[in-house]
Scaffold this active site. Structure first.
Site, PDB file in Angstrom:
ATOM      1  N   CYS A   7      -0.701  -0.867   1.094  1.00  0.00           N
ATOM      2  CA  CYS A   7      -0.771  -0.858  -0.370  1.00  0.00           C
ATOM      3  C   CYS A   7      -0.712  -2.297  -0.889  1.00  0.00           C
ATOM      4  O   CYS A   7       0.360  -2.918  -0.876  1.00  0.00           O
ATOM      5  CB  CYS A   7       0.383  -0.031  -0.943  1.00  0.00           C
ATOM      6  SG  CYS A   7       0.443  -0.065  -2.738  1.00  0.00           S
TER       7      CYS A   7
ATOM      8  N   CYS B 232       1.457  -2.773  -4.055  1.00  0.00           N
ATOM      9  CA  CYS B 232       2.901  -2.742  -3.799  1.00  0.00           C
ATOM     10  C   CYS B 232       3.373  -4.022  -3.097  1.00  0.00           C
ATOM     11  O   CYS B 232       4.389  -4.599  -3.458  1.00  0.00           O
ATOM     12  CB  CYS B 232       3.272  -1.560  -2.891  1.00  0.00           C
ATOM     13  SG  CYS B 232       2.395  -0.038  -3.217  1.00  0.00           S
ATOM     14  N   ASP B 233       2.643  -4.445  -2.056  1.00  0.00           N
ATOM     15  CA  ASP B 233       3.163  -5.499  -1.174  1.00  0.00           C
ATOM     16  C   ASP B 233       2.448  -6.844  -1.297  1.00  0.00           C
ATOM     17  O   ASP B 233       2.976  -7.855  -0.825  1.00  0.00           O
ATOM     18  CB  ASP B 233       3.077  -5.027   0.285  1.00  0.00           C
ATOM     19  CG  ASP B 233       3.916  -3.776   0.514  1.00  0.00           C
ATOM     20  OD1 ASP B 233       4.970  -3.659  -0.143  1.00  0.00           O
ATOM     21  OD2 ASP B 233       3.521  -2.917   1.316  1.00  0.00           O
TER      22      ASP B 233
END
Ligand code: NDP
Length: 316
Positions: free
Chosen positions: A138, A141-142
């Protein structure tokens, strides 16, 4: 649910764009629709940083914001969104379903599966060990953890190409590897990758191992199949986008295609009476937020007809 509570007409399993759109349309058609999602509703929308192709928004909208609008709109019309799990969907002799959930057991004439698909893993040494330590699925997200770092992206579809473009805003040092000699992604997205100076493309490459120092990823072993050679190269992060496996385990009795996706007709009906499927879990040629939302609307409409037929009423 308590014994005095009215049984819903429809249980929708999964609260992504498809499920929430089905809930909105079902509720507007006067049906009692309950959506279950064990995570926060939104599904894959929550992982999209900027959505630029959802009709009606002339500037990009974040997946999180759009998901919030989907939920509020469905609830405004009376749909009930549960933050809970569906644990079993059993078929009854009269074609109804007994649905066991973390909130109780329901008997309903219609179930709409909008369970989406689970991301696929490469299954190579180091992948599991370094999840959360440089291996990610992701970018939204990261990605921010790897600002300015050297990043490897694996895959050749819309996700790999789209997420590479997102990551290229964070780092000028991206390599994307794909096992074939061309991308599978939509031409517009693949074209943007090809023209992005921050992204180096390596076709005919596979990843064999992810190595690290125990705390974080440090390098990756790859195979160049054109030159038939293995080599190791330093990377700080590996983002893997190689597709997904549909979540159909709750309905093993429903027909699937060779890739495991639920087969539906144009009304989103599966081969099981009363069971509908929408969004990424079904065999659709194009998986987009807009097509997922459209599936949901069609399924709710067809489900309303199905319920009216069961009641022996003409559909209005
Ligand atoms: P896809 O299934 O479309 O693509 C997966 C990619 O990963 C393919 O290029 C495939 O290679 C490659 N791959 C699969 N398994 C392996 C493996 N073991 N090793 C190496 N490579 C592998 O998945 P996506 O997640 O990209 O997209 C899923 C759906 O979501 C699609 O329908 C897509 O259109 C949609 N989507 C749309 C977006 C948008 O419009 N903005 C954004 C993201 C997704 P090969 O080509 O050789 O099969």
């Amino acid at each position: 649910m308590s014994e005095n509570e009215k049984q819903p007409d429809i249980i929708i399993v999964g609260g992504g764009a498809a499920g929430l759109s089905a809930a909105q349309y079902a509720a507007r058609a006067g049906l009692t629709a309950h959506v279950f999602d064990e995570m926060a509703p939104g599904g894959q929308l929550l992982t999209i940083d900027e959505l630029e192709n959802y009709p009606g928004f002339d500037s990009p909208i974040s997946g999180f914001e759009l998901s919030d609008k989907f939920v509020k709109q469905a609830e405004q019309f009376g749909a009930v969104v549960h933050y809970g799990s569906v644990d079993a969907i059993d078929r009854n002799e009269d074609n109804s379903f007994t649905v066991t959930t973390s909130e109780g057991t329901y008997t309903v004439p219609v179930v709409i599966m909008s369970t989406g698909a689970k991301r696929r893993e490469l299954g190579i040494p180091g992948e599991k060990e370094y999840q959360g330590k440089g291996v990610s699925y992701c970018a939204t997200c990261d990605g921010p953890f790897f600002k300015g770092k050297r990043i490897l992206v694996v895959g050749g579809g819309d996700s790999a190409c789209g997420e590479s473009l997102f990551l290229s805003k964070l780092s000028g040092n991206i390599v994307i590897v794909h096992r074939k000699d061309r991308f599978r992604a939509q031409r517009s997205i693949a074209g943007n990758v090809e023209h992005d100076d921050h992204i180096e493309i390596r076709f005919m490459h596979t990843v064999h191992e992810i190595k690290g120092d125990g705390k974080k990823v440090t390098s990756v072993v790859m195979h160049d199949s054109e030159q038939n050679k293995d080599y190791e190269e330093e990377f700080d992060a590996v983002f893997i986008f190689i597709g997904a496996t549909p979540r159909t385990q709750l309905v093993p009795y429903a027909e699937t295609d060779e890739s495991g996706y639920l087969i539906t007709n144009e009304l989103m009906r599966t081969n099981i009476p009363g069971l509908f499927a929408v969004g990424d879990v079904r065999n659709t040629p194009f998986r987009q937020v807009v097509t997922a939302a459209s599936d949901g609307a069609v399924a709710a409409h067809a489900a309303a007809e199905y319920i009216d037929d069961l009641k022996g009423q003409a559909y209005v």
